[in-house]
Design a protein around this motif. Structure first.
Motif, PDB file in Angstrom:
ATOM      1  N   GLU A   1     -12.597 -33.336   5.679  1.00 44.38           N
ATOM      2  CA  GLU A   1     -12.045 -34.141   6.756  1.00 44.38           C
ATOM      3  C   GLU A   1     -12.365 -33.528   8.119  1.00 44.38           C
ATOM      4  OE1 GLU A   1      -7.940 -35.205   6.019  1.00 44.38           O
ATOM      5  OE2 GLU A   1      -8.370 -35.288   3.869  1.00 44.38           O
ATOM      6  N   VAL A   2     -12.330 -34.369   9.130  1.00 44.84           N
ATOM      7  CA  VAL A   2     -12.650 -33.964  10.498  1.00 44.84           C
ATOM      8  C   VAL A   2     -11.818 -32.759  10.918  1.00 44.84           C
ATOM      9  CG1 VAL A   2     -12.506 -34.667  12.927  1.00 44.84           C
ATOM     10  CG2 VAL A   2     -13.419 -36.246  11.234  1.00 44.84           C
ATOM     11  N   THR A   3     -10.523 -32.798  10.630  1.00 44.46           N
ATOM     12  CA  THR A   3      -9.654 -31.715  11.087  1.00 44.46           C
ATOM     13  C   THR A   3     -10.051 -30.372  10.472  1.00 44.46           C
ATOM     14  OG1 THR A   3      -8.057 -32.375   9.393  1.00 44.46           O
ATOM     15  CG2 THR A   3      -7.660 -33.155  11.640  1.00 44.46           C
ATOM     16  N   ALA A   4     -10.408 -30.363   9.201  1.00 44.76           N
ATOM     17  CA  ALA A   4     -10.806 -29.112   8.547  1.00 44.76           C
ATOM     18  C   ALA A   4     -12.130 -28.603   9.116  1.00 44.76           C
ATOM     19  CB  ALA A   4     -10.925 -29.324   7.038  1.00 44.76           C
ATOM     20  N   LEU A   5     -13.083 -29.494   9.327  1.00 46.93           N
ATOM     21  CA  LEU A   5     -14.371 -29.094   9.899  1.00 46.93           C
ATOM     22  C   LEU A   5     -14.207 -28.589  11.333  1.00 46.93           C
ATOM     23  CD1 LEU A   5     -16.610 -31.979   8.517  1.00 46.93           C
ATOM     24  CD2 LEU A   5     -16.680 -29.568   7.820  1.00 46.93           C
ATOM     25  N   ALA A   6     -13.393 -29.279  12.107  1.00 44.49           N
ATOM     26  CA  ALA A   6     -13.165 -28.864  13.491  1.00 44.49           C
ATOM     27  C   ALA A   6     -12.466 -27.510  13.533  1.00 44.49           C
ATOM     28  CB  ALA A   6     -12.339 -29.907  14.238  1.00 44.49           C
TER      29      ALA A   6
ATOM     30  N   SER B   1     -11.765 -38.819   0.989  1.00 39.77           N
ATOM     31  CA  SER B   1     -11.943 -38.053   2.231  1.00 39.77           C
ATOM     32  C   SER B   1     -12.496 -38.941   3.338  1.00 39.77           C
ATOM     33  CB  SER B   1     -12.884 -36.868   1.983  1.00 39.77           C
ATOM     34  OG  SER B   1     -13.195 -36.224   3.197  1.00 39.77           O
ATOM     35  N   ASN B   2     -13.503 -39.740   3.013  1.00 42.50           N
ATOM     36  CA  ASN B   2     -14.077 -40.645   4.018  1.00 42.50           C
ATOM     37  C   ASN B   2     -13.072 -41.700   4.458  1.00 42.50           C
ATOM     38  OD1 ASN B   2     -16.546 -39.664   4.708  1.00 42.50           O
ATOM     39  ND2 ASN B   2     -17.733 -41.118   3.514  1.00 42.50           N
ATOM     40  N   ALA B   3     -12.285 -42.208   3.522  1.00 43.54           N
ATOM     41  CA  ALA B   3     -11.267 -43.202   3.879  1.00 43.54           C
ATOM     42  C   ALA B   3     -10.226 -42.592   4.816  1.00 43.54           C
ATOM     43  CB  ALA B   3     -10.606 -43.758   2.623  1.00 43.54           C
ATOM     44  N   LYS B   4      -9.814 -41.360   4.532  1.00 47.88           N
ATOM     45  CA  LYS B   4      -8.852 -40.683   5.406  1.00 47.88           C
ATOM     46  C   LYS B   4      -9.433 -40.483   6.799  1.00 47.88           C
ATOM     47  CE  LYS B   4      -6.233 -38.016   1.989  1.00 47.88           C
ATOM     48  NZ  LYS B   4      -5.952 -36.630   1.524  1.00 47.88           N
ATOM     49  N   ASP B   5     -10.702 -40.081   6.869  1.00 49.55           N
ATOM     50  CA  ASP B   5     -11.344 -39.888   8.167  1.00 49.55           C
ATOM     51  C   ASP B   5     -11.438 -41.200   8.936  1.00 49.55           C
ATOM     52  OD1 ASP B   5     -11.730 -37.130   8.159  1.00 49.55           O
ATOM     53  OD2 ASP B   5     -13.666 -37.277   7.156  1.00 49.55           O
TER      54      ASP B   5
ATOM     55  N   GLU C   1      -9.654 -41.907  12.436  1.00 47.79           N
ATOM     56  CA  GLU C   1     -10.444 -42.347  13.600  1.00 47.79           C
ATOM     57  C   GLU C   1      -9.835 -43.623  14.187  1.00 47.79           C
ATOM     58  OE1 GLU C   1     -13.458 -42.170  16.426  1.00 47.79           O
ATOM     59  OE2 GLU C   1     -13.027 -40.688  14.882  1.00 47.79           O
ATOM     60  N   PHE C   2      -9.420 -44.542  13.340  1.00 44.79           N
ATOM     61  CA  PHE C   2      -8.789 -45.783  13.783  1.00 44.79           C
ATOM     62  C   PHE C   2      -7.469 -45.483  14.501  1.00 44.79           C
ATOM     63  CE2 PHE C   2      -5.907 -49.402  12.724  1.00 44.79           C
ATOM     64  CZ  PHE C   2      -6.518 -50.360  13.516  1.00 44.79           C
ATOM     65  N   TYR C   3      -6.646 -44.624  13.905  1.00 48.50           N
ATOM     66  CA  TYR C   3      -5.378 -44.250  14.532  1.00 48.50           C
ATOM     67  C   TYR C   3      -5.617 -43.577  15.883  1.00 48.50           C
ATOM     68  CZ  TYR C   3      -2.619 -45.140  10.256  1.00 48.50           C
ATOM     69  OH  TYR C   3      -1.988 -45.702   9.188  1.00 48.50           O
ATOM     70  N   ASP C   4      -6.621 -42.721  15.958  1.00 50.98           N
ATOM     71  CA  ASP C   4      -6.936 -42.042  17.220  1.00 50.98           C
ATOM     72  C   ASP C   4      -7.363 -43.050  18.275  1.00 50.98           C
ATOM     73  OD1 ASP C   4      -7.327 -39.715  18.896  1.00 50.98           O
ATOM     74  OD2 ASP C   4      -9.483 -40.047  18.612  1.00 50.98           O
ATOM     75  N   MET C   5      -8.141 -44.034  17.856  1.00 47.65           N
ATOM     76  CA  MET C   5      -8.595 -45.068  18.794  1.00 47.65           C
ATOM     77  C   MET C   5      -7.385 -45.825  19.354  1.00 47.65           C
ATOM     78  SD  MET C   5     -11.299 -48.158  18.041  1.00 47.65           S
ATOM     79  CE  MET C   5     -10.176 -49.035  16.965  1.00 47.65           C
ATOM     80  N   ILE C   6      -6.431 -46.137  18.498  1.00 47.48           N
ATOM     81  CA  ILE C   6      -5.228 -46.845  18.946  1.00 47.48           C
ATOM     82  C   ILE C   6      -4.415 -45.945  19.881  1.00 47.48           C
ATOM     83  CG2 ILE C   6      -3.019 -47.818  18.201  1.00 47.48           C
ATOM     84  CD1 ILE C   6      -4.462 -48.742  15.647  1.00 47.48           C
TER      85      ILE C   6
END
Length: 176
Positions: free
Chosen positions: A60-65, A158-162, A166-171
């Motif tokens: 997931e994005v958070t783990a990679l970041a 994992s992709n679905a969570k990302d 991403e959608f939640y962040d956009m909102i």
């Protein structure tokens, strides 16, 4: 009827909470990234690259970041190719029982014997360059491991969570 209405309100409240948490988490990640490369533009570019990497890895994005910021804070400045190498290595180690002897990999990557590396280590001479060579060598050894895991159920989750994050962040950024 009231039970259904209350359940619906609870669901909306839960989603709203998730949107706020996700927006805050992404904002925090970008703030951490900004403090490392030193500019907002570099942080945005790094975050964009990390999001792209997350699409093709089972992470997931958070783990990679988080991994990127820790490596950068230690002075390594990993490229996205090196981040992929680390993701592939993690995918291999998490997905199998293969033993990994770091000393042997580092010896191959640097062209030094394990005895020479031991002496260099004791003298404090194994620095950033040696670590980056190790990451590159691990990437070659484990190339494609992330892509293989992406075809599994956990990769799809994992992709679905990302995508949802991403959608939640956009909102959250839109202030809706």
């Amino acid at each position: 009827a009231w039970t259904g209405a209350l359940a619906g309100l609870h669901g909306v409240s839960s989603v709203a909470g998730d949107i706020v948490k996700t927006g805050a988490a992404f904002e925090t990640l970008e703030a951490r990234l900004t403090s490392l490369p030193g500019s907002t533009e570099a942080a945005r570019e790094a975050m964009g690259n990390i999001k792209e990497l997350a699409i093709t890895t089972p992470f997931e994005v958070t783990a990679l970041a988080d991994s990127f910021t820790k490596l950068t804070a230690f002075g390594l400045q990993p490229s996205m190719q090196q981040m992929r190498a680390l993701a592939d290595t993690a995918a291999t180690l998490g997905g199998g029982t293969e033993a990994l002897t770091v000393g042997e990999v580092l010896a191959t990557a640097t062209g030094k014997s394990t005895a020479e590396l031991q002496k260099m280590s004791e003298a404090g001479e194994l620095g950033r360059g040696a670590v980056l060579k190790l990451i590159d060598a691990l990437g070659k050894m484990n190339a494609g491991a992330s892509e293989k895991l992406m075809s599994t159920f956990s990769g799809a989750v994992s992709n679905a969570k990302d995508a949802l994050a991403e959608f939640y962040d956009m909102i959250a950024r839109a202030g809706v």
